[in-house]
Design a protein around this motif. Structure first.
Motif, PDB file in Angstrom:
ATOM      1  N   ILE A  56      -7.759   6.179   3.502  1.00 58.05           N
ATOM      2  CA  ILE A  56      -6.677   5.953   4.466  1.00 58.05           C
ATOM      3  C   ILE A  56      -7.260   5.782   5.860  1.00 58.05           C
ATOM      4  CG2 ILE A  56      -4.718   7.037   5.634  1.00 58.05           C
ATOM      5  CD1 ILE A  56      -3.827   8.162   3.020  1.00 58.05           C
ATOM      6  N   GLN A  57      -8.237   6.594   6.197  1.00 59.03           N
ATOM      7  CA  GLN A  57      -8.851   6.518   7.518  1.00 59.03           C
ATOM      8  C   GLN A  57      -9.535   5.178   7.752  1.00 59.03           C
ATOM      9  OE1 GLN A  57     -11.344   9.978   8.123  1.00 59.03           O
ATOM     10  NE2 GLN A  57      -9.780  11.365   7.326  1.00 59.03           N
ATOM     11  N   LYS A  58     -10.024   4.578   6.660  1.00 57.91           N
ATOM     12  CA  LYS A  58     -10.660   3.266   6.773  1.00 57.91           C
ATOM     13  C   LYS A  58      -9.645   2.133   6.836  1.00 57.91           C
ATOM     14  CE  LYS A  58     -14.787   4.584   4.131  1.00 57.91           C
ATOM     15  NZ  LYS A  58     -15.535   4.351   2.865  1.00 57.91           N
ATOM     16  N   GLY A  59      -8.382   2.463   6.571  1.00 59.93           N
ATOM     17  CA  GLY A  59      -7.357   1.425   6.559  1.00 59.93           C
ATOM     18  C   GLY A  59      -7.325   0.641   5.265  1.00 59.93           C
ATOM     19  N   ASN A  60      -7.692   1.284   4.161  1.00 63.35           N
ATOM     20  CA  ASN A  60      -7.698   0.636   2.852  1.00 63.35           C
ATOM     21  C   ASN A  60      -6.264   0.288   2.454  1.00 63.35           C
ATOM     22  OD1 ASN A  60      -7.538   0.331  -0.061  1.00 63.35           O
ATOM     23  ND2 ASN A  60      -9.653   1.057  -0.130  1.00 63.35           N
ATOM     24  N   ILE A  61      -5.907  -0.992   2.543  1.00 63.66           N
ATOM     25  CA  ILE A  61      -4.525  -1.408   2.330  1.00 63.66           C
ATOM     26  C   ILE A  61      -4.029  -1.115   0.923  1.00 63.66           C
ATOM     27  CG2 ILE A  61      -2.969  -3.389   2.234  1.00 63.66           C
ATOM     28  CD1 ILE A  61      -4.327  -4.490   4.683  1.00 63.66           C
ATOM     29  N   PRO A  62      -4.776  -1.462  -0.150  1.00 63.61           N
ATOM     30  CA  PRO A  62      -4.283  -1.128  -1.495  1.00 63.61           C
ATOM     31  C   PRO A  62      -4.026   0.370  -1.666  1.00 63.61           C
ATOM     32  CG  PRO A  62      -6.062  -2.714  -1.637  1.00 63.61           C
ATOM     33  CD  PRO A  62      -6.013  -2.264  -0.210  1.00 63.61           C
ATOM     34  N   ARG A  63      -4.892   1.188  -1.071  1.00 64.70           N
ATOM     35  CA  ARG A  63      -4.714   2.644  -1.168  1.00 64.70           C
ATOM     36  C   ARG A  63      -3.444   3.084  -0.439  1.00 64.70           C
ATOM     37  NH1 ARG A  63      -3.365   6.955  -1.757  1.00 64.70           N
ATOM     38  NH2 ARG A  63      -4.415   8.943  -1.374  1.00 64.70           N
ATOM     39  N   ILE A  64      -3.192   2.501   0.714  1.00 71.71           N
ATOM     40  CA  ILE A  64      -2.009   2.857   1.486  1.00 71.71           C
ATOM     41  C   ILE A  64      -0.745   2.359   0.799  1.00 71.71           C
ATOM     42  CG2 ILE A  64      -0.810   2.492   3.675  1.00 71.71           C
ATOM     43  CD1 ILE A  64      -3.600   2.351   4.987  1.00 71.71           C
ATOM     44  N   VAL A  65      -0.796   1.144   0.264  1.00 74.94           N
ATOM     45  CA  VAL A  65       0.358   0.602  -0.445  1.00 74.94           C
ATOM     46  C   VAL A  65       0.710   1.477  -1.641  1.00 74.94           C
ATOM     47  CG1 VAL A  65       1.162  -1.324  -1.854  1.00 74.94           C
ATOM     48  CG2 VAL A  65       0.006  -1.776   0.318  1.00 74.94           C
ATOM     49  N   GLU A  66      -0.315   1.909  -2.374  1.00 72.68           N
ATOM     50  CA  GLU A  66      -0.089   2.793  -3.520  1.00 72.68           C
ATOM     51  C   GLU A  66       0.561   4.100  -3.074  1.00 72.68           C
ATOM     52  OE1 GLU A  66      -2.652   5.078  -7.042  1.00 72.68           O
ATOM     53  OE2 GLU A  66      -3.666   3.936  -5.468  1.00 72.68           O
ATOM     54  N   LEU A  67       0.073   4.634  -1.968  1.00 75.87           N
ATOM     55  CA  LEU A  67       0.607   5.875  -1.423  1.00 75.87           C
ATOM     56  C   LEU A  67       2.076   5.723  -1.059  1.00 75.87           C
ATOM     57  CD1 LEU A  67      -0.272   8.744  -0.236  1.00 75.87           C
ATOM     58  CD2 LEU A  67      -0.455   7.546   1.933  1.00 75.87           C
ATOM     59  N   VAL A  68       2.390   4.637  -0.359  1.00 75.74           N
ATOM     60  CA  VAL A  68       3.757   4.400   0.085  1.00 75.74           C
ATOM     61  C   VAL A  68       4.694   4.211  -1.099  1.00 75.74           C
ATOM     62  CG1 VAL A  68       5.255   2.828   1.365  1.00 75.74           C
ATOM     63  CG2 VAL A  68       3.020   3.438   2.291  1.00 75.74           C
TER      64      VAL A  68
END
Length: 215
Positions: A56-68
């Motif tokens: 998340i700190q790196k701004g990993n979009i797939p990781r953030i999308v999964e989280l959301v």
């Protein structure tokens, strides 16, 4: 009047704050019986969760999308958010177009503001007293984000549903999320129709999907 860049910056912090406040929702049973309870229940765990997640700190979009998708959307009413952003044009859209608009708008919000998540590591959130009657169906939960720089006012507009309270709009320093997109949506529809707006959102999401997050 604030410039578009300043408004976008404020909205980035707003969306990131919303993601942060709700990002750890899956780790506990959330009390949706009160609007401020929904927001307050997860604040204590949020900052630790972000600090411990390097992706998340790196701004990993797939990781953030999964989280959301897993932990935020159950507490948000994207249908109503999209409907309000569309204004009168919402009723002109077919059910299929409405579904497309909800999906694309949701994706746009997540991708546009995902990078701001990595910026909110040291902030704390101060809650204002909730001013609402017990039988109110819609309320505003007012908060202040404290950290580096000046305090930032951040408000959440919620509605009471059969499944508990849901967030459908947010305000930062006088700018409501829905209002920020309403004129843009209306202009796209006036020029290219509702299908044109769908294509505009699809194209924008494809463009954002190719942007690599900053380390």
């Amino acid at each position: 009047m604030k410039s578009n860049k300043i408004i976008q910056r404020y909205l980035a912090v707003l969306l990131a704050s919303f993601f942060l406040v709700l990002s750890n929702a899956g780790a506990q049973v959330i009390d949706q019986s009160t609007p401020d309870g929904l927001i307050k229940a997860v604040v204590s765990d949020v900052m630790a969760s972000v600090k411990s997640d390097p992706e998340i700190q790196k701004g990993n979009i797939p990781r953030i999308v999964e989280l959301v998708e897993k932990k935020i959307l159950p507490y948000a009413d994207m249908r109503r958010t999209t409907e309000m952003a569309m204004g009168p044009n919402w009723k002109k859209a077919t059910p299929e177009q409405q579904a497309q608009l909800i999906a694309e708008f949701k994706s746009l919000l997540m991708r546009t503001y995902s990078g701001a998540l990595s910026q909110l590591r040291d902030q704390t959130i101060q809650f204002k007293p909730l001013r609402a009657a017990p039988d109110d169906k819609e309320v505003i939960v007012k908060t202040v984000v404290l950290g580096r720089g000046d305090p930032v006012s951040l408000d959440y507009r919620l509605e009471k549903t059969a499944n508990g309270w849901k967030v459908y709009d947010m305000n930062i320093m006088g700018v409501w999320l829905v209002e920020a997109y309403r004129n843009q949506f209306a202009n796209q529809i006036s020029q290219n129709g509702i299908d044109g707006l769908v294509k505009f959102l699809q194209d924008r999401n494809k463009q954002l999907a190719t942007v690599k997050p900053a380390n």
